[in-house]
Design a protein around this motif. Structure first.
Motif, short mmCIF file in Angstrom:
data_model
loop_
_atom_site.label_atom_id
_atom_site.label_comp_id
_atom_site.label_asym_id
_atom_site.label_seq_id
_atom_site.Cartn_x
_atom_site.Cartn_y
_atom_site.Cartn_z
N VAL A 214 -78.33 94.36 58.67
CA VAL A 214 -77.56 94.25 57.44
C VAL A 214 -76.72 92.99 57.57
N ILE A 215 -76.76 92.15 56.54
CA ILE A 215 -76.06 90.87 56.56
C ILE A 215 -74.90 90.91 55.58
N LYS A 216 -73.74 90.41 56.03
CA LYS A 216 -72.56 90.36 55.18
C LYS A 216 -72.01 88.94 55.21
N ASP A 217 -71.70 88.39 54.03
CA ASP A 217 -71.06 87.08 53.96
C ASP A 217 -69.58 87.23 54.23
N GLN A 218 -69.04 86.31 55.03
CA GLN A 218 -67.61 86.34 55.35
C GLN A 218 -67.06 84.95 55.11
N ASN A 219 -66.29 84.77 54.05
CA ASN A 219 -65.70 83.48 53.74
C ASN A 219 -64.39 83.34 54.49
N GLU A 220 -64.29 82.35 55.38
CA GLU A 220 -63.10 82.16 56.21
C GLU A 220 -61.83 81.93 55.39
N SER A 221 -61.94 81.15 54.35
CA SER A 221 -60.75 80.75 53.62
C SER A 221 -60.38 81.69 52.48
N GLY A 222 -61.30 82.56 52.10
CA GLY A 222 -61.06 83.42 50.95
C GLY A 222 -61.32 82.71 49.64
N LEU A 223 -61.76 81.46 49.72
CA LEU A 223 -62.04 80.67 48.53
C LEU A 223 -63.54 80.42 48.43
N ASP A 224 -63.99 80.08 47.26
CA ASP A 224 -65.40 79.78 47.06
C ASP A 224 -65.76 78.51 47.83
N PRO A 225 -66.67 78.60 48.83
CA PRO A 225 -66.96 77.43 49.65
C PRO A 225 -67.63 76.29 48.88
N LYS A 226 -68.28 76.61 47.77
CA LYS A 226 -68.93 75.57 46.98
C LYS A 226 -67.89 74.70 46.27
N ILE A 227 -66.76 75.30 45.96
CA ILE A 227 -65.72 74.57 45.22
C ILE A 227 -64.68 73.97 46.17
N TYR A 228 -64.25 74.76 47.15
CA TYR A 228 -63.12 74.35 48.00
C TYR A 228 -63.52 73.89 49.39
N GLY A 229 -64.81 73.94 49.73
CA GLY A 229 -65.24 73.45 51.03
C GLY A 229 -64.99 74.40 52.19
N GLY A 230 -64.75 75.66 51.91
CA GLY A 230 -64.56 76.64 52.98
C GLY A 230 -65.85 76.85 53.75
N HIS A 231 -65.75 77.38 54.94
CA HIS A 231 -66.93 77.63 55.77
C HIS A 231 -67.39 79.07 55.55
N LEU A 232 -68.63 79.20 55.14
CA LEU A 232 -69.18 80.52 54.89
C LEU A 232 -69.85 81.03 56.15
N LEU A 233 -69.31 82.09 56.71
CA LEU A 233 -69.88 82.73 57.88
C LEU A 233 -70.63 83.97 57.45
N LYS A 234 -71.58 84.35 58.25
CA LYS A 234 -72.34 85.56 57.99
C LYS A 234 -72.18 86.48 59.18
N GLU A 235 -72.15 87.77 58.90
CA GLU A 235 -72.06 88.79 59.94
C GLU A 235 -73.36 89.59 59.96
N ILE A 236 -73.81 89.94 61.15
CA ILE A 236 -75.01 90.75 61.31
C ILE A 236 -74.60 92.11 61.86
N TYR A 237 -75.05 93.15 61.18
CA TYR A 237 -74.82 94.53 61.60
C TYR A 237 -76.17 95.18 61.88
N VAL A 238 -76.21 96.05 62.89
CA VAL A 238 -77.41 96.83 63.16
C VAL A 238 -77.00 98.29 63.32
N HIS A 239 -77.95 99.18 63.14
CA HIS A 239 -77.70 100.59 63.32
C HIS A 239 -77.37 100.86 64.78
N LYS A 240 -76.45 101.76 65.03
CA LYS A 240 -76.00 102.00 66.41
C LYS A 240 -77.13 102.44 67.33
#
Length: 72
Positions: free
Chosen positions: A32-58
C-alpha cells in the motif's frame, strides 16, 4: 493506518519506492502506497518534496524487510 494490520516499511523518493514496489510484487506482496508531502503544501506549486510511504501487511513483513535490505 496505526489501527490496521499494515506496517510502514519505507519512506522515500518516487524512484526508490518504484524499485521496491517492483521487487515486492515479484514475490507476491501487494504494498500500500501513501503520499507524504513534507511541507504540507502542493509540491507542484510550492516546490515541496513529495515522499512516498510503503506499507505491507504484517504477515508479509519478514519477506518485505529482505527486499528493503537488498535496496539499501
Amino acid at each position: 493506518m496505526s489501527d490496521s494490520n499494515y506496517i510502514k516499511i519505507f519512506t522515500g523518493s518516487l524512484i526508490n519506492v518504484q524499485r521496491i514496489i517492483s521487487d515486492l510484487e515479484k514475490i507476491d506482496i501487494s504494498p500500500v502506497i501513501k503520499d507524504q508531502n513534507e511541507s504540507g503544501l502542493d509540491p507542484k506549486i510550492y516546490g515541496g518534496h513529495l515522499l512516498k510511504e510503503i506499507y505491507v501487511h504484517k504477515d508479509e513483513l519478514e519477506k518485505a524487510h529482505a527486499i528493503i535490505k537488498n535496496i539499501n
